[in-house]
Scaffold this motif. Structure first.
Motif, PDB file in Angstrom:
ATOM      1  N   GLU A  66       0.836  -1.202   0.000  1.00 23.25           N
ATOM      2  CA  GLU A  66       0.000   0.000   0.000  1.00 23.25           C
ATOM      3  C   GLU A  66       0.871   1.253   0.000  1.00 23.25           C
ATOM      4  O   GLU A  66       0.518   2.253  -0.621  1.00 23.25           O
ATOM      5  CB  GLU A  66      -0.961  -0.001   1.188  1.00 23.25           C
ATOM      6  CG  GLU A  66      -2.082  -1.011   1.033  1.00 23.25           C
ATOM      7  CD  GLU A  66      -2.879  -0.829  -0.259  1.00 23.25           C
ATOM      8  OE1 GLU A  66      -3.280   0.306  -0.580  1.00 23.25           O
ATOM      9  OE2 GLU A  66      -3.088  -1.828  -0.965  1.00 23.25           O
ATOM     10  N   ASP A  67       1.999   1.200   0.703  1.00 22.88           N
ATOM     11  CA  ASP A  67       2.940   2.323   0.661  1.00 22.88           C
ATOM     12  C   ASP A  67       3.460   2.506  -0.756  1.00 22.88           C
ATOM     13  O   ASP A  67       3.628   3.624  -1.241  1.00 22.88           O
ATOM     14  CB  ASP A  67       4.117   2.096   1.612  1.00 22.88           C
ATOM     15  CG  ASP A  67       3.707   2.077   3.071  1.00 22.88           C
ATOM     16  OD1 ASP A  67       2.754   2.783   3.433  1.00 22.88           O
ATOM     17  OD2 ASP A  67       4.352   1.348   3.844  1.00 22.88           O
ATOM     18  N   ASP A  68       3.728   1.372  -1.438  1.00 28.48           N
ATOM     19  CA  ASP A  68       4.184   1.416  -2.826  1.00 28.48           C
ATOM     20  C   ASP A  68       3.141   2.068  -3.714  1.00 28.48           C
ATOM     21  O   ASP A  68       3.458   2.882  -4.564  1.00 28.48           O
ATOM     22  CB  ASP A  68       4.453   0.001  -3.352  1.00 28.48           C
ATOM     23  CG  ASP A  68       5.818  -0.506  -2.986  1.00 28.48           C
ATOM     24  OD1 ASP A  68       6.603   0.252  -2.408  1.00 28.48           O
ATOM     25  OD2 ASP A  68       6.097  -1.675  -3.288  1.00 28.48           O
ATOM     26  N   ALA A  74       1.600   9.130  -6.443  1.00 27.17           N
ATOM     27  CA  ALA A  74       2.213  10.454  -6.342  1.00 27.17           C
ATOM     28  C   ALA A  74       3.212  10.691  -7.476  1.00 27.17           C
ATOM     29  O   ALA A  74       3.241  11.773  -8.073  1.00 27.17           O
ATOM     30  CB  ALA A  74       2.901  10.618  -4.991  1.00 27.17           C
ATOM     31  N   ALA A  75       4.008   9.672  -7.801  1.00 24.40           N
ATOM     32  CA  ALA A  75       5.003   9.813  -8.871  1.00 24.40           C
ATOM     33  C   ALA A  75       4.337   9.988 -10.234  1.00 24.40           C
ATOM     34  O   ALA A  75       4.763  10.827 -11.041  1.00 24.40           O
ATOM     35  CB  ALA A  75       5.924   8.590  -8.889  1.00 24.40           C
ATOM     36  N   LEU A  76       3.287   9.214 -10.504  1.00 24.84           N
ATOM     37  CA  LEU A  76       2.596   9.341 -11.792  1.00 24.84           C
ATOM     38  C   LEU A  76       1.890  10.685 -11.910  1.00 24.84           C
ATOM     39  O   LEU A  76       1.863  11.291 -12.976  1.00 24.84           O
ATOM     40  CB  LEU A  76       1.606   8.195 -11.988  1.00 24.84           C
ATOM     41  CG  LEU A  76       2.234   6.837 -12.300  1.00 24.84           C
ATOM     42  CD1 LEU A  76       1.178   5.739 -12.314  1.00 24.84           C
ATOM     43  CD2 LEU A  76       2.968   6.880 -13.626  1.00 24.84           C
ATOM     44  N   THR A  77       1.330  11.175 -10.816  1.00 27.18           N
ATOM     45  CA  THR A  77       0.683  12.487 -10.839  1.00 27.18           C
ATOM     46  C   THR A  77       1.707  13.581 -11.094  1.00 27.18           C
ATOM     47  O   THR A  77       1.489  14.485 -11.914  1.00 27.18           O
ATOM     48  CB  THR A  77      -0.080  12.742  -9.521  1.00 27.18           C
ATOM     49  OG1 THR A  77      -1.022  11.691  -9.321  1.00 27.18           O
ATOM     50  CG2 THR A  77      -0.810  14.071  -9.558  1.00 27.18           C
ATOM     51  N   SER A  78       2.853  13.489 -10.429  1.00 22.94           N
ATOM     52  CA  SER A  78       3.926  14.473 -10.649  1.00 22.94           C
ATOM     53  C   SER A  78       4.418  14.423 -12.088  1.00 22.94           C
ATOM     54  O   SER A  78       4.669  15.466 -12.710  1.00 22.94           O
ATOM     55  CB  SER A  78       5.096  14.215  -9.702  1.00 22.94           C
ATOM     56  OG  SER A  78       4.710  14.427  -8.381  1.00 22.94           O
TER      57      SER A  78
END
Length: 139
Positions: A66-68, A74-78
């Motif tokens: 879930e942390d992954d 977050a990375a894909l949104t950024s």
């Protein structure tokens, strides 16, 4: 309250030094400073590549899938925000570059939608918020 990791728990290296250490590892060994303590001195992690490495306890943190997922969202949104900005710049710079960049943005949005069920509107993606790990701290 301190709770050491146990056999089979999943964890990450706090400051990864190579690509293997960025992966989620499974605890295969715990070493304690004395036989009658619950404070771990070191952990041995087995990574998906098959590598086993031992780290001091302070260099390892508890992590789950879930942390992954939160980190991946977050990375894909950024990335979507960055590529969207590149599309705007490329539009004025070069038509071919603009077309390629727009295609990349569309692929990124499709990937996030199909594989994660994440809704990214290319015009207005929501900037990622800091994720919280199981221990309650920011990542």
């Amino acid at each position: 309250m301190y709770r050491s990791l146990e056999y089979g728990d999943t964890a990450r290296v706090v400051n990864p030094a190579d690509p293997v250490e960025y992966r989620l590892g499974t605890v295969t060994d715990v070493r304690y400073s004395t036989p009658h303590t619950t404070y771990a001195r070191s952990y041995t992690l087995r990574f998906p590549t098959g590598d086993e490495r031992t780290y001091p306890a302070e260099n390892v943190r508890r992590a789950t899938r879930e942390d992954d997922r939160a980190a991946l969202e977050a990375a894909l949104t950024s990335a979507c925000v960055a590529v969207r900005e590149a599309c705007r710049i490329a539009h004025d710079y070069d038509a071919d570059l603009s077309t390629g960049t727009a295609s990349l943005l569309r692929r990124l949005v499709d990937l996030a939608t199909l594989r994660l069920g994440l809704t990214l509107g290319p015009a207005h993606p929501i900037p990622p918020q800091p994720t919280r790990n199981q221990d309650g701290g920011d990542q």
